[in-house]
Write a protein that holds these residues in place. Structure first.
Motif, PDB file in Angstrom:
ATOM      1  N   ARG A   1       0.827  -1.194   0.000  1.00  0.00           N
ATOM      2  CA  ARG A   1       0.000   0.000   0.000  1.00  0.00           C
ATOM      3  C   ARG A   1       0.866   1.250   0.000  1.00  0.00           C
ATOM      4  NH1 ARG A   1      -2.776  -0.984   5.561  1.00  0.00           N
ATOM      5  NH2 ARG A   1      -0.607  -1.579   5.951  1.00  0.00           N
ATOM      6  N   ASP A   2       0.299   2.346  -0.515  1.00  0.00           N
ATOM      7  CA  ASP A   2       0.958   3.650  -0.464  1.00  0.00           C
ATOM      8  C   ASP A   2       0.164   4.577   0.449  1.00  0.00           C
ATOM      9  OD1 ASP A   2       3.064   3.050  -2.121  1.00  0.00           O
ATOM     10  OD2 ASP A   2       2.109   3.837  -3.934  1.00  0.00           O
ATOM     11  N   PHE A   3       0.882   5.248   1.337  1.00  0.00           N
ATOM     12  CA  PHE A   3       0.285   6.216   2.249  1.00  0.00           C
ATOM     13  C   PHE A   3       0.942   7.581   2.036  1.00  0.00           C
ATOM     14  CE2 PHE A   3      -0.121   2.078   4.280  1.00  0.00           C
ATOM     15  CZ  PHE A   3      -1.439   2.074   4.709  1.00  0.00           C
ATOM     16  N   VAL A   4       0.227   8.624   2.433  1.00  0.00           N
ATOM     17  CA  VAL A   4       0.772   9.976   2.400  1.00  0.00           C
ATOM     18  C   VAL A   4       0.546  10.601   3.770  1.00  0.00           C
ATOM     19  CG1 VAL A   4       0.885  12.167   1.147  1.00  0.00           C
ATOM     20  CG2 VAL A   4       0.030  10.115  -0.025  1.00  0.00           C
ATOM     21  N   VAL A   5       1.586  11.254   4.302  1.00  0.00           N
ATOM     22  CA  VAL A   5       1.489  11.886   5.615  1.00  0.00           C
ATOM     23  C   VAL A   5       1.601  13.401   5.469  1.00  0.00           C
ATOM     24  CG1 VAL A   5       3.984  11.684   6.100  1.00  0.00           C
ATOM     25  CG2 VAL A   5       2.353  11.871   8.001  1.00  0.00           C
ATOM     26  N   GLY A   6       0.854  14.112   6.307  1.00  0.00           N
ATOM     27  CA  GLY A   6       0.903  15.565   6.307  1.00  0.00           C
ATOM     28  C   GLY A   6       2.168  16.110   6.934  1.00  0.00           C
ATOM     29  N   ASP A   7       2.263  17.423   7.041  1.00  0.00           N
ATOM     30  CA  ASP A   7       3.446  18.098   7.578  1.00  0.00           C
ATOM     31  C   ASP A   7       3.771  17.565   8.970  1.00  0.00           C
ATOM     32  OD1 ASP A   7       2.419  19.555   5.422  1.00  0.00           O
ATOM     33  OD2 ASP A   7       3.214  21.437   6.180  1.00  0.00           O
ATOM     34  N   LEU A   8       4.941  16.966   9.113  1.00  0.00           N
ATOM     35  CA  LEU A   8       5.341  16.381  10.397  1.00  0.00           C
ATOM     36  C   LEU A   8       5.717  17.436  11.429  1.00  0.00           C
ATOM     37  CD1 LEU A   8       7.551  13.248   9.626  1.00  0.00           C
ATOM     38  CD2 LEU A   8       5.524  13.334  11.055  1.00  0.00           C
ATOM     39  N   HIS A   9       6.492  18.427  11.007  1.00  0.00           N
ATOM     40  CA  HIS A   9       6.952  19.490  11.911  1.00  0.00           C
ATOM     41  C   HIS A   9       7.487  18.931  13.233  1.00  0.00           C
ATOM     42  CE1 HIS A   9       6.252  23.022   9.583  1.00  0.00           C
ATOM     43  NE2 HIS A   9       4.976  22.752   9.387  1.00  0.00           N
ATOM     44  N   GLY A  10       8.347  17.912  13.122  1.00  0.00           N
ATOM     45  CA  GLY A  10       9.001  17.399  14.315  1.00  0.00           C
ATOM     46  C   GLY A  10       8.106  16.608  15.250  1.00  0.00           C
TER      47      GLY A  10
END
Length: 247
Positions: A21-30
């Motif tokens: 599967r492919d996932f996308v994550v939002g801005d991690l910002h630490g």
């Protein structure tokens, strides 16, 4: 699975993931603890799944260096965000540290210049855009916004104005960008502008839900599906995320 032969392309292409599967994550910002929790929730399999990132790994949260360490993970595929670009500009002498501090770069004040330059060299290898798959199974990943179709994105010859839009643009999110200019653009995951919930405007799917903020959360979505998972740093820590290991 990266099919490009260029060393550091502006647009990097990836084949369809036929094994996982492919996932996308939002801005991690630490906010790496929130990511640890979400990877457990989605039962992420590093042997066949991939995690794409819309950028802004660093600044504002408390784990910027841990976020940068994700660049070593073979399953992690980020694009350059404006916060990474700011780090590079400081390391290259093109931006004052005080300007970066205003963006949340204070975590790096004690870092030796050689370490900062090392991070910058690493980050300069990141593309501005990732293109995954083709046809109906295609999706794009970039940081802020793009006006044009897939063909224009694929060419990867961007003016400085377009480059700034890719890193800093908010016209679409603020309602001043014409969605008609995105005709022919495949579903495109982006971050940069924090939203209360993940949502779509034109061709772009905004998945930055303000992980670093007191009322925010980190969001991961499975590409080309409606499935999404979110968690606040506070909730993740309450569930013991700081004791969870990354794949």
């Amino acid at each position: 699975m990266d099919t490009t032969s260029e060393a550091y392309p502006i647009v990097r292409r990836h084949a369809v993931n036929t094994a996982g599967r492919d996932f996308v994550v939002g801005d991690l910002h630490g906010c790496v603890d929130a990511l640890r929790y979400l990877l457990r929730e989605i039962v992420f399999d590093p042997t066949c799944d991939r995690l794409f990132s819309v950028g802004d790994l660093i600044d504002r949260g408390s784990q910027s260096e841990e976020a940068l360490a994700l660049l070593d993970k073979p399953w992690f595929f980020p694009v350059l965000g404006n916060h990474e670009d700011a780090l590079c500009l400081v390391a290259e002498g093109a931006m004052r540290r005080s300007a970066w501090d205003s963006l949340g770069g204070g975590w790096a004040q004690a870092l030796p210049d050689r370490i900062l330059r090392g991070y910058a060299r690493w980050l300069r290898t990141l593309p501005l855009v990732r293109v995954v798959g083709s046809g109906a199974r295609r999706f794009n990943v970039l940081h802020a916004e793009f006006f044009g179709d897939d063909a224009a994105l694929d060419v990867g010859i961007f003016t400085e104005r377009v480059r700034q839009q890719l890193l800093w643009g908010r016209e679409l999110a603020l309602g001043s960008g014409m969605v008609e200019r995105q005709a022919g653009l495949s579903p495109t995951y982006c971050g940069h502008t924090p939203m209360r919930e993940m949502g779509r405007i034109g061709a772009q799917i905004f998945i930055d839900t303000g992980a670093f903020a007191a009322t925010g959360k980190l969001t991961v979505t499975e590409a080309l599906t409606p499935r999404a998972w979110s968690v606040s740093v506070e909730q993740a820590l309450a569930e013991g995320a700081d004791q969870m290991s990354l794949p």
